[in-house]
Motif scaffolding. Structure first.
Motif, PDB file in Angstrom:
ATOM      1  N   VAL A  17       0.865  -1.171   0.000  1.00 14.48           N
ATOM      2  CA  VAL A  17       0.000   0.000   0.000  1.00 14.48           C
ATOM      3  C   VAL A  17       0.903   1.222   0.000  1.00 14.48           C
ATOM      4  CG1 VAL A  17      -1.766   1.309   1.230  1.00 14.48           C
ATOM      5  CG2 VAL A  17      -1.827  -1.199   1.245  1.00 14.48           C
ATOM      6  N   VAL A  18       0.701   2.123  -0.955  1.00 10.76           N
ATOM      7  CA  VAL A  18       1.474   3.356  -1.044  1.00 10.76           C
ATOM      8  C   VAL A  18       0.630   4.487  -0.471  1.00 10.76           C
ATOM      9  CG1 VAL A  18       2.661   4.974  -2.568  1.00 10.76           C
ATOM     10  CG2 VAL A  18       2.688   2.524  -3.093  1.00 10.76           C
ATOM     11  N   LEU A  19       1.135   5.136   0.564  1.00  9.15           N
ATOM     12  CA  LEU A  19       0.460   6.282   1.167  1.00  9.15           C
ATOM     13  C   LEU A  19       1.135   7.547   0.650  1.00  9.15           C
ATOM     14  CD1 LEU A  19       0.153   4.981   4.845  1.00  9.15           C
ATOM     15  CD2 LEU A  19      -1.534   4.831   3.000  1.00  9.15           C
ATOM     16  N   LEU A 143      -3.216   1.039   9.564  1.00 10.42           N
ATOM     17  CA  LEU A 143      -3.002  -0.222   8.857  1.00 10.42           C
ATOM     18  C   LEU A 143      -1.747  -0.866   9.422  1.00 10.42           C
ATOM     19  CD1 LEU A 143      -0.482   0.120   6.631  1.00 10.42           C
ATOM     20  CD2 LEU A 143      -2.251   1.285   5.324  1.00 10.42           C
ATOM     21  N   GLU A 144      -1.643  -2.180   9.235  1.00 10.21           N
ATOM     22  CA  GLU A 144      -0.485  -2.921   9.707  1.00 10.21           C
ATOM     23  C   GLU A 144       0.243  -3.520   8.513  1.00 10.21           C
ATOM     24  OE1 GLU A 144      -1.832  -5.773  12.548  1.00 10.21           O
ATOM     25  OE2 GLU A 144      -1.871  -4.309  14.180  1.00 10.21           O
ATOM     26  N   ALA A 145       1.575  -3.539   8.601  1.00  6.51           N
ATOM     27  CA  ALA A 145       2.385  -4.014   7.485  1.00  6.51           C
ATOM     28  C   ALA A 145       3.566  -4.815   8.009  1.00  6.51           C
ATOM     29  CB  ALA A 145       2.891  -2.834   6.657  1.00  6.51           C
ATOM     30  N   ASP A 146       4.054  -5.736   7.185  1.00  9.94           N
ATOM     31  CA  ASP A 146       5.255  -6.484   7.536  1.00  9.94           C
ATOM     32  C   ASP A 146       6.491  -5.601   7.517  1.00  9.94           C
ATOM     33  OD1 ASP A 146       4.069  -9.048   7.897  1.00  9.94           O
ATOM     34  OD2 ASP A 146       3.896  -9.246   5.725  1.00  9.94           O
ATOM     35  N   ALA A 147       6.456  -4.523   6.737  1.00 11.66           N
ATOM     36  CA  ALA A 147       7.594  -3.611   6.653  1.00 11.66           C
ATOM     37  C   ALA A 147       7.098  -2.253   6.192  1.00 11.66           C
ATOM     38  CB  ALA A 147       8.654  -4.143   5.687  1.00 11.66           C
ATOM     39  N   VAL A 148       7.822  -1.207   6.572  1.00 16.12           N
ATOM     40  CA  VAL A 148       7.535   0.153   6.139  1.00 16.12           C
ATOM     41  C   VAL A 148       8.765   0.716   5.458  1.00 16.12           C
ATOM     42  CG1 VAL A 148       7.097   2.525   6.909  1.00 16.12           C
ATOM     43  CG2 VAL A 148       5.765   0.638   7.857  1.00 16.12           C
ATOM     44  N   LEU A 149       8.579   1.246   4.251  1.00 14.90           N
ATOM     45  CA  LEU A 149       9.650   1.889   3.507  1.00 14.90           C
ATOM     46  C   LEU A 149       9.396   3.387   3.524  1.00 14.90           C
ATOM     47  CD1 LEU A 149       9.868  -1.077   2.663  1.00 14.90           C
ATOM     48  CD2 LEU A 149      10.370  -0.324   0.335  1.00 14.90           C
ATOM     49  N   GLY A 150      10.226   4.108   4.252  1.00 16.48           N
ATOM     50  CA  GLY A 150      10.054   5.550   4.385  1.00 16.48           C
ATOM     51  C   GLY A 150      10.696   6.287   3.237  1.00 16.48           C
ATOM     52  N   ARG A 267      11.870  -3.461  11.012  1.00 16.16           N
ATOM     53  CA  ARG A 267      11.286  -3.554   9.673  1.00 16.16           C
ATOM     54  C   ARG A 267      10.895  -2.168   9.133  1.00 16.16           C
ATOM     55  NH1 ARG A 267       8.960  -8.468   8.064  1.00 16.16           N
ATOM     56  NH2 ARG A 267      10.455 -10.162   8.421  1.00 16.16           N
ATOM     57  N   VAL A 268      11.502  -1.127   9.659  1.00 15.03           N
ATOM     58  CA  VAL A 268      11.287   0.229   9.129  1.00 15.03           C
ATOM     59  C   VAL A 268      12.576   0.676   8.451  1.00 15.03           C
ATOM     60  CG1 VAL A 268      10.677   2.616   9.649  1.00 15.03           C
ATOM     61  CG2 VAL A 268       9.621   0.749  10.949  1.00 15.03           C
ATOM     62  N   PHE A 269      12.473   1.076   7.185  1.00 10.25           N
ATOM     63  CA  PHE A 269      13.635   1.407   6.373  1.00 10.25           C
ATOM     64  C   PHE A 269      13.507   2.833   5.833  1.00 10.25           C
ATOM     65  CE2 PHE A 269      12.778  -3.090   6.146  1.00 10.25           C
ATOM     66  CZ  PHE A 269      14.017  -3.691   6.300  1.00 10.25           C
ATOM     67  N   LEU A 270      14.656   3.460   5.590  1.00  8.16           N
ATOM     68  CA  LEU A 270      14.704   4.779   4.967  1.00  8.16           C
ATOM     69  C   LEU A 270      15.251   4.656   3.554  1.00  8.16           C
ATOM     70  CD1 LEU A 270      16.282   6.856   7.888  1.00  8.16           C
ATOM     71  CD2 LEU A 270      13.858   6.639   7.317  1.00  8.16           C
ATOM     72  N   LEU A 271      14.652   5.424   2.621  1.00  9.40           N
ATOM     73  CA  LEU A 271      15.107   5.433   1.229  1.00  9.40           C
ATOM     74  C   LEU A 271      15.119   6.865   0.714  1.00  9.40           C
ATOM     75  CD1 LEU A 271      13.111   2.753   1.661  1.00  9.40           C
ATOM     76  CD2 LEU A 271      13.650   2.389  -0.751  1.00  9.40           C
ATOM     77  N   GLY A 272      15.946   7.121  -0.288  1.00 13.83           N
ATOM     78  CA  GLY A 272      15.941   8.405  -0.982  1.00 13.83           C
ATOM     79  C   GLY A 272      16.357   9.562  -0.103  1.00 13.83           C
ATOM     80  N   ASP A 273      15.703  10.714  -0.311  1.00 13.10           N
ATOM     81  CA  ASP A 273      16.057  11.922   0.424  1.00 13.10           C
ATOM     82  C   ASP A 273      15.811  11.794   1.922  1.00 13.10           C
ATOM     83  OD1 ASP A 273      16.803  13.074  -1.913  1.00 13.10           O
ATOM     84  OD2 ASP A 273      15.136  14.481  -2.055  1.00 13.10           O
ATOM     85  N   LEU A 296      16.939  -2.856  -1.894  1.00 13.03           N
ATOM     86  CA  LEU A 296      16.153  -3.340  -0.766  1.00 13.03           C
ATOM     87  C   LEU A 296      15.031  -4.283  -1.165  1.00 13.03           C
ATOM     88  CD1 LEU A 296      15.335  -3.331   2.216  1.00 13.03           C
ATOM     89  CD2 LEU A 296      14.105  -1.182   1.785  1.00 13.03           C
ATOM     90  N   THR A 297      14.352  -4.011  -2.280  1.00 13.96           N
ATOM     91  CA  THR A 297      13.113  -4.751  -2.560  1.00 13.96           C
ATOM     92  C   THR A 297      13.354  -6.226  -2.839  1.00 13.96           C
ATOM     93  OG1 THR A 297      13.227  -3.926  -4.849  1.00 13.96           O
ATOM     94  CG2 THR A 297      11.772  -2.755  -3.317  1.00 13.96           C
ATOM     95  N   TRP A 298      14.435  -6.568  -3.527  1.00 18.36           N
ATOM     96  CA  TRP A 298      14.640  -7.999  -3.785  1.00 18.36           C
ATOM     97  C   TRP A 298      14.962  -8.745  -2.491  1.00 18.36           C
ATOM     98  CZ3 TRP A 298      18.836 -11.044  -2.783  1.00 18.36           C
ATOM     99  CH2 TRP A 298      20.096 -10.456  -2.657  1.00 18.36           C
ATOM    100  N   LYS A 299      15.654  -8.070  -1.578  1.00 18.09           N
ATOM    101  CA  LYS A 299      15.984  -8.705  -0.297  1.00 18.09           C
ATOM    102  C   LYS A 299      14.733  -8.848   0.565  1.00 18.09           C
ATOM    103  CE  LYS A 299      20.588  -6.697  -0.570  1.00 18.09           C
ATOM    104  NZ  LYS A 299      21.534  -5.659  -0.080  1.00 18.09           N
ATOM    105  N   LEU A 300      13.929  -7.797   0.612  1.00 17.06           N
ATOM    106  CA  LEU A 300      12.698  -7.854   1.383  1.00 17.06           C
ATOM    107  C   LEU A 300      11.761  -8.912   0.808  1.00 17.06           C
ATOM    108  CD1 LEU A 300      11.206  -6.566   3.753  1.00 17.06           C
ATOM    109  CD2 LEU A 300      10.308  -4.849   2.160  1.00 17.06           C
ATOM    110  N   GLY A 301      11.674  -8.972  -0.518  1.00 16.43           N
ATOM    111  CA  GLY A 301      10.842  -9.988  -1.143  1.00 16.43           C
ATOM    112  C   GLY A 301      11.295 -11.394  -0.807  1.00 16.43           C
TER     113      GLY A 301
END
Length: 511
Positions: A17-19, A143-150, A267-273, A296-301
């Motif tokens: 889910v993209v917020l 909502l609940e998620a297995d991981a959050v990509l910030g 399971r909370v990660f930072l990406l980009g800026d 990150l995505t291939w490892k998380l997958g």
């Protein structure tokens, strides 16, 4: 890069889910350039063909003195190592519309726009709980998620949640950015021009058929009105009337160089800026964030879908942080060299830059990709062999190859998971290893790639290589050897079953 990450996860069967705070694509252009490695990431996300319809290959970089005389030129190839032009110009809103359109076609992805994330709570090993509020809403939803990509930028919430702080890499300058549309004749070439003038450093580039960008460094307290802008762009285009030029936007940025001290908590990660900031002088701002998503995505997958070891996720920061810091320092160095810096050393810097531009080896090096190899680690077994070069940690080239259906790019043949490229007939043990990790085993003979892959392997003195899903070489089988250099180091991260030894001719279960 949040939408890109969602698309990459969808290719691995991971729902997301993209917020998104904005109701629609942010309308103002920001990034305007990407390299061939990032175009390869767009290929992995499934949008590279559509992107090619509005991308504009750039011929390279020219350094100009204060009188706009050429003091150096660095050419970029139309066919880079990754199978695309080394530099492409584009309009970021167009790219974002393309990514959103692709997202809407993926059943694994959901986009909720017009919402603001107001809280992130991580309780032990359980799911991450995210609180968000819709536009006009009074009460937060959850909502609940297995991981959050910030992917929420430099001022976002996620970095604060995990307690990360900035490491200042000591660069700060205020610039104005002006995006223009005009039908007037503009004196330009199909590349980027950098004016190396300590009094008025500037950057100019053509983005599209009638789209141009100027960037000017500002003096302390300086503001540019319409008259001053016309004076500054006069070396490129003569504007007789304001109606001849449509200013799409004019805004100010403070360019900074920073990297966060931590990139992950649980399971909370930072990406980009949200995790690194770079000056724009080598066009790597957006590129760095896209590399984050790809890494990150291939490892998380693999952790979520294939029960890989949780410690696999530790390699995201250990690989990406040194790489990002290297690219930021390179951008800072290029900025000081190209703009001439400020103060009494400016003339010396300009002289050194001009002299460096006349050295063929430096021009050739600048014409290659800027992205360095990944350093030695759990997923990069770096060793150099006599007479060869270390392939581990580098990206595999992507030539066009022949299949029954015709000519395709290599990655389209390899698929989304691991791959083994072999220049020799594959032994049974190698086939068993490939099957155990879900790797596509491909022999280089008969690919119709004009020998590009076989030559690359031969220069690295390798009979075979194991490619990660992001097309980085994880390990090699040296020429004449009967195993990878250190299977025991990486297999526990990827697999839940033991890999066969070279002497075993057993087929193991997939992991």
């Amino acid at each position: 890069m949040g939408v890109t990450a969602a698309l990459l996860l969808a290719r691995r069967g991971v729902r997301s889910v993209v917020l998104e705070r904005h109701q629609d694509v942010y309308p103002l252009p920001r990034a305007v350039a990407m390299d061939d490695e990032v175009r390869r990431i767009l290929q992995a996300a499934g949008v590279h063909e559509e992107f090619a319809t509005f991308a504009r290959p750039a011929e390279g970089l020219r350094l100009l003195d204060a009188r706009h005389r050429v003091i150096g030129e660095f050419r970029r190839s139309a066919h880079g190592h990754h199978g695309f032009p080394q530099t492409s110009m584009f309009d970021q809103p167009e790219l974002e519309r393309l990514l959103r359109k692709a997202l809407a076609q993926q059943p694994e992805c959901e986009l909720r726009d017009g919402v603001e994330v107001v809280g992130i709570d991580q309780n032990g090993d359980g799911p991450v709980r995210v609180a968000f509020r819709r536009d006009g809403g009074e009460s937060p939803e959850h909502l609940e998620a297995d991981a959050v990509l910030g992917c929420d930028g430099a001022a976002g919430l996620t970095r604060q949640v995990i307690g990360a702080v900035w490491e200042d890499l000591r660069f700060e300058e205020r610039w104005t950015v002006i995006d223009v549309r005009t039908r007037l004749p503009v004196r330009s070439w199909e590349g980027v021009e950098q004016v190396c003038d300590p009094d008025r450093a500037a950057t100019f580039m053509r983005i599209g058929e009638d789209r141009y960008r100027w960037e000017f460094r500002l003096r302390d307290g300086e503001e540019l009105d319409a008259r001053r802008v016309r004076e500054l762009i006069a070396p490129w285009v003569e504007v007789a009337d304001d109606s001849d030029v449509e200013v799409i936007r004019q805004t100010q940025y403070t360019f900074r160089a920073r990297v966060a001290d931590r990139w992950r908590q649980g399971r909370v990660f930072l990406l980009g800026d949200a995790v690194h900031l770079t000056p724009p002088f080598i066009g790597q701002g957006l590129c760095a964030g896209m590399r984050d998503a790809y890494n990150l995505t291939w490892k998380l997958g693999r952790v979520l879908q294939q029960s890989a070891d949780e410690s696999l996720l530790d390699t995201y920061e250990s690989e990406r942080k040194p790489h990002a810091r290297h690219m930021i320092r390179l951008a800072v160095a290029m900025g000081w060299a190209m703009t001439g810096g400020q103060g009494p050393a400016a003339a010396m810097r300009r002289s050194l830059t001009s002299a460096a531009c006349r050295i063929p080896a430096l021009r050739e090096a600048a014409g290659r990709g800027l992205s360095p190899a990944l350093g030695h680690g759990a997923l990069v077994r770096r060793r150099t062999y006599l007479g060869g070069r270390a392939l581990a940690g580098t990206s595999c080239p992507q030539p066009w190859v022949s299949v029954d259906a015709g000519r395709i790019r290599l990655d389209d043949l390899l698929g989304d998971s691991f791959a083994v490229l072999s220049a020799v007939p594959a032994a049974p043990w190698l086939r068993a290893v490939a099957e155990a990790i879900g790797a596509h085993l491909v022999g280089t003979d008969g690919l119709g790639d004009d020998g590009a892959l076989a030559t690359w392997l031969r220069c690295g003195r390798a009979d075979a290589v194991l490619l990660r899903p992001d097309r980085v070489v994880l390990d090699v089988v040296p020429m004449g050897a009967d195993d990878f250099t250190n299977t025991a180091a990486w297999a526990p991260l990827l697999c839940t079953t033991r890999l066969p030894s070279p002497t075993e001719r057993l087929t193991t279960a997939r992991c």
